[in-house]
Structures are given as C-alpha cells and as structure tokens.
Design an enzyme around this catalytic site. Structure first.
Site, PDB file in Angstrom:
ATOM      1  N   SER A 174      -7.031   4.063  -1.508  1.00 34.38           N
ATOM      2  CA  SER A 174      -6.932   2.396  -1.443  1.00 34.38           C
ATOM      3  C   SER A 174      -8.195   1.844  -1.941  1.00 34.38           C
ATOM      4  O   SER A 174      -8.163   0.623  -2.387  1.00 34.38           O
ATOM      5  CB  SER A 174      -6.470   1.919  -0.149  1.00 34.38           C
ATOM      6  OG  SER A 174      -5.038   2.636  -0.040  1.00 34.38           O
ATOM      7  N   ASP A 215       0.887  -1.331   0.007  1.00 33.76           N
ATOM      8  CA  ASP A 215       0.015   0.116  -0.061  1.00 33.76           C
ATOM      9  C   ASP A 215       0.854   1.311   0.003  1.00 33.76           C
ATOM     10  O   ASP A 215       1.641   1.445   0.743  1.00 33.76           O
ATOM     11  CB  ASP A 215      -0.800  -0.008   1.277  1.00 33.76           C
ATOM     12  CG  ASP A 215      -2.134   0.894   0.986  1.00 33.76           C
ATOM     13  OD1 ASP A 215      -1.859   2.065   0.755  1.00 33.76           O
ATOM     14  OD2 ASP A 215      -3.092   0.659   1.346  1.00 33.76           O
ATOM     15  N   ASP A 219      -1.176  -0.037  -4.898  1.00 33.80           N
ATOM     16  CA  ASP A 219      -2.491   0.539  -5.140  1.00 33.80           C
ATOM     17  C   ASP A 219      -2.263   1.958  -5.863  1.00 33.80           C
ATOM     18  O   ASP A 219      -2.943   2.400  -6.635  1.00 33.80           O
ATOM     19  CB  ASP A 219      -3.182   0.469  -4.095  1.00 33.80           C
ATOM     20  CG  ASP A 219      -2.799   0.965  -2.591  1.00 33.80           C
ATOM     21  OD1 ASP A 219      -1.630   1.297  -2.811  1.00 33.80           O
ATOM     22  OD2 ASP A 219      -3.704   1.077  -1.634  1.00 33.80           O
ATOM     23  N   HIS A 278      -1.302  10.704  -0.822  1.00 35.97           N
ATOM     24  CA  HIS A 278      -0.952  10.058  -2.080  1.00 35.97           C
ATOM     25  C   HIS A 278      -0.539  10.806  -3.468  1.00 35.97           C
ATOM     26  O   HIS A 278      -0.668  11.956  -3.358  1.00 35.97           O
ATOM     27  CB  HIS A 278      -1.858   9.247  -2.484  1.00 35.97           C
ATOM     28  CG  HIS A 278      -2.723   8.422  -1.393  1.00 35.97           C
ATOM     29  ND1 HIS A 278      -3.811   7.751  -1.596  1.00 35.97           N
ATOM     30  CD2 HIS A 278      -2.240   8.071  -0.154  1.00 35.97           C
ATOM     31  CE1 HIS A 278      -4.101   7.073  -0.332  1.00 35.97           C
ATOM     32  NE2 HIS A 278      -3.192   7.131   0.460  1.00 35.97           N
TER      33      HIS A 278
HETATM   34 ZN   LIG Z   1      -3.345   6.133   2.204  1.00 35.03          ZN
END
Ligand SMILES: [Zn+2]
Length: 463
Positions: free
Chosen positions: A116, A66, A342, A416
C-alpha cells in the site's frame, strides 16, 4: 520539452539493474516526466477520437479500496444481492453507474506486486517508488501529493480512512518516509508539516500513534487543538455529529488502532459512509474554490490478509455505501469521483456454482478428487488453503513444468497479488480514466481535470 529527456530516460530504462527495473526509475523526475508524457499521449488520442468535455472539476473525490481486486467486486456484488434476498449475480454496485472505467498497472520500482505504501504514493503523489516507501522516490527525493497541489490552488482538503490515519495509504496523502513502519513520525508530520497541518478534515483510526504510543511524551491531538482553536475533535459517532454544529477544521479519531470491522464495530463507531458524508459537507463549506478529498475503505485488505472473505466483502459493501453517499451529495457536473484500488489480492471465485449459490458457501455442483466439497471463494495464498489428501504440503518444485498444474501455497497470512486493478470515474474529464495506464498517472489526470499542480492542466493546455 520533456520528449527528448523522456527518450533518454526510456533508453536508460532498458538497462536492467539486476533486480529488474532501471536505475532511472529510482528518480522522482523519471516518473513525473513519464506521467506527463502519458497524459499528453492520452489527451491527443481522446481529441482524435472526439471524446471529451471542457468542464473543469471544481471538486475531486478519490475513493480507494485497499486490496480491492476484481474478484472482490464480483463477490461483493453477489453478496449485496443475497443480503437483500435475491439470487445476487444481477445485483449492482454503486460504481456500475459510472460512465468510464479502466485498469492501472500497480507494480513498484523494486517489486512486481505492490504494497500500500508504494501504490498509494503512485495514486496520490504521481511517482512509483520502492516497496514500503511513502511520499518519496526510491532515492529519497520528497514529492508533494495532490493534496498539497490542491491546497496551493486554494482548495479545501481532507483525508478519511477506516485504518490508522498513519497507515500507508492515508500517509501517502501527507507524509514522506523511507519505511511505512515509521508511524510515529508520520503522525508528527500530519500535525506539523504541510499539507498535513493544513488539512480541513482528518477522520480515521489510530489514536495511539498520536499520544499513548509516543516515546517523546507529546500529545499530538492537544497540539492540533492548540493550532486549530476553531477545530473540533471527535471520538465517536455522537461527538462527530456534535462537530457538525460548528465550523472550522475537523479531526476525528475513533479507535486506538484501526477502526473495528463493520461486522464487529461498537455502536458508537461511525460507518465509512458517515465519515464520507461529514467530510464532503464540511469541505464544501470550507472553500469557494472547491475541495480534494481522499477516502479509503482500508480494511477490505485486512479481511483478505486474514483470509476471511466474509469480512473483506462486508468491508467492500461499506465502501460501496460510501461511494453511493459521495454520489448523492455531489453534482457530477462539477465533481470528479475516481474509485480505484492500490493493489489486488489472491481471492478467486472458482468452480461451477449454480446461479444463486450463497457466495460465502460451497460450490454444490462439484467435489474435489477425494470427493470433498470446496468453497466457491478461496485464496491462492493463505493459512487455510486445502492441503493434499494426507494433510501435508509437498515441495512442488520437482513436479513443476510448462504444462503442470499450479499448486497453492500455504503461508501465515494472505498476500497481495500483482495483477491490474480497476479504475472507475464519473464527472468532468472522467473520460481520461479509461484504458490501461500506469498507476502513477492517476493524480496527474485528476490534476489535469481540476487545474492543479505543475503539469499540463485543462486550464493551461494550449489545445
Ligand atoms: Zn495489505
């Protein structure tokens, strides 16, 4: 058959819906058809190039890091070498021995940068959806995950994570919700519905969502034990080992919330490589038809959100050890292993550091304009980003132009980032995982290799 329909959908896709993306993208059928089209094109090109094999994947192991960005790969590789007393840059991660690698495009139907939930829905259920949704299209149509396809083919299935079992990535293996925050319902779906209630192995954290945090008074672990009289429930490394003495399904929940970072873990908390070994060994015994298992290194992302690179990289090395364990316990002639992320994170590796410079330290070769040292690793977005010489952030808008410098922004936590992420594959049909692809193609490629699901597979491909 889908060619004409796809042309129509693609032409609709050019009609922008204002917020970007197209109206058609809100439908599950758009992405399922688009993936089958991508698959057909990819198969044709591979055949033309004479690349490929005819081996079916009996088993599939999908390992998801992740927030595992390319920079995280590089920095963790250096840290791995430096942990061993070496310069570091020449060190190797487990995936570096994989024969094929590629990139996936991670955007979601309504967002340039994925969370995610929508990203794991792409990775496991084969459609893109909106930010925050799990296991369903933006319009709300539920889609089966590859774990359900695998169960329908008689395979054993498992989910392993270091986060709460109800967190977004693992939830995409078995749940359908509009918002990832609906974790109490996600826990219920895991125990009550398919494919959750038929999972042979469930290992991770987040016990609170199954019992103490519930508002309906239910104890879902007890309900799972009643539904699985041969099942074994583990709460620690010791009790996990005790479960290995028994057959039947396995549920392990090792923390009330996310499992602790490896750097801060209690001694009785199993490591991801322990969970990986237990899952693979158990699943291999469960079915003659093979297995599909989803294994997540979930806390790389959390280290990045905290903008604590040391935690993120250590979690990456835990993930690396799990990949190595998966490789050691399987035969690459019958087991397809796919490793990916991801979404990315904003960590950068900057400056002109000399060979062997500690990766978590300073770039000793340079200073900033004020003569102040800076670290080699830094985040574009984060709470500890450098400020201007007065210690205050200025509004950069008046200064921005095509040729201006790009400022760093300060916010409460790391975020992200939207660039492509890497894919690595080894085993039967692993050649299909090369090049650049939409993220939602991944489960369709795994399904092709293992003859799962409703689309074209190695077993029904007329070529
Ligand atoms: Zn995150």
């Amino acid at each position: 058959m889908y060619g004409v329909e796809l042309m129509l959908l693609l032409s609709m896709a050019t009609v922008c819906a204002g917020r970007g993306g197209s109206v058609a993208e809100r439908n599950a059928s758009y992405w399922l058809q688009q993936a089958q089209h991508q698959l057909a094109t990819r198969l044709e090109r591979m055949r033309d190039a004479g690349v490929g094999d005819m081996h079916m994947a009996k088993n599939v192991i999908m390992l998801l890091g992740d927030g595992l960005s390319i920079t995280t790969h590089t920095a963790a590789r250096i840290l791995k070498g430096q942990y061993g007393g070496a310069s570091g840059e020449e060190s190797q991660l487990a995936v570096e021995s994989f024969p094929y690698s590629g990139f996936s495009k991670t955007y979601c139907t309504d967002s340039q940068t994925a969370d995610s939930a929508c990203a794991a829905t792409a990775c496991l259920a084969g459609i893109k959806t909106n930010y925050g949704s799990i296991g369903q299209s933006e319009q709300g149509t539920h889609v089966n995950s590859i774990l359900q396809w695998a169960q329908m083919a008689g395979k054993a299935t498992g989910v392993v994570t270091t986060t709460r079992l109800t967190d977004a990535s693992p939830a995409a293996a078995y749940a359908h919700v509009k918002q990832r925050s609906q974790e109490l319902d996600i826990a219920r779906q895991l125990i009550e519905e398919l494919p959750g209630r038929q999972l042979d192995v469930i290992l991770g954290g987040g016990l609170g969502k199954f019992a103490s945090e519930r508002k309906d008074g239910r104890d879902l672990v007890q309900e799972w034990l009643q539904a699985n009289p041969d099942g074994c429930f583990a709460r620690s490394l010791d009790s996990l080992h005790a479960c290995s003495e028994r057959n039947g399904s396995l549920l392990g929940v090792f923390s009330d919330n996310h499992m602790a970072y490896h750097l801060a873990a209690p001694v009785d908390q199993p490591r991801l490589k322990d969970l990986t070994a237990m899952a693979i060994e158990r699943l291999a015994e469960q079915s003659n038809y093979g297995y599909f298992v989803f294994i997540e290194g979930g806390r790389i992302d959390h280290g990045h959100h905290e903008t604590r690179a040391g935690y993120a990289l250590d979690e990456m090395l835990e993930f690396d050890a799990a990949i190595e364990t998966a490789m050691q316990l399987t035969d690459s002639r019958e087991t397809l292993i796919v490793v990916t992320a991801d979404h990315s994170h904003t960590l950068s590796m900057s400056g002109d550091a000399m060979r062997g410079t500690p990766i978590l330290g300073l770039d000793e070769s340079q200073r900033d304009l004020d003569g102040v040292p800076y670290s080699t690793l830094n985040y574009a977005l984060g709470k500890w980003q450098s400020l201007n010489k007065d210690g205050k952030r200025e509004n950069p808008a008046p200064f921005l132009s095509k040729t201006s410098y790009t400022p760093s922004y300060i916010r409460a936590k790391g975020a992200h980032s939207g660039e492509d992420v890497a894919i690595f594959a080894q085993g039967p049909q692993s050649h299909l995982f090369s090049g650049v692809m939409e993220q939602n193609l991944l489960p369709h490629l795994m399904a092709y290799a293992a003859c799962l699901g409703q689309g074209v597979t190695l077993c029904n491909d007329p070529h």
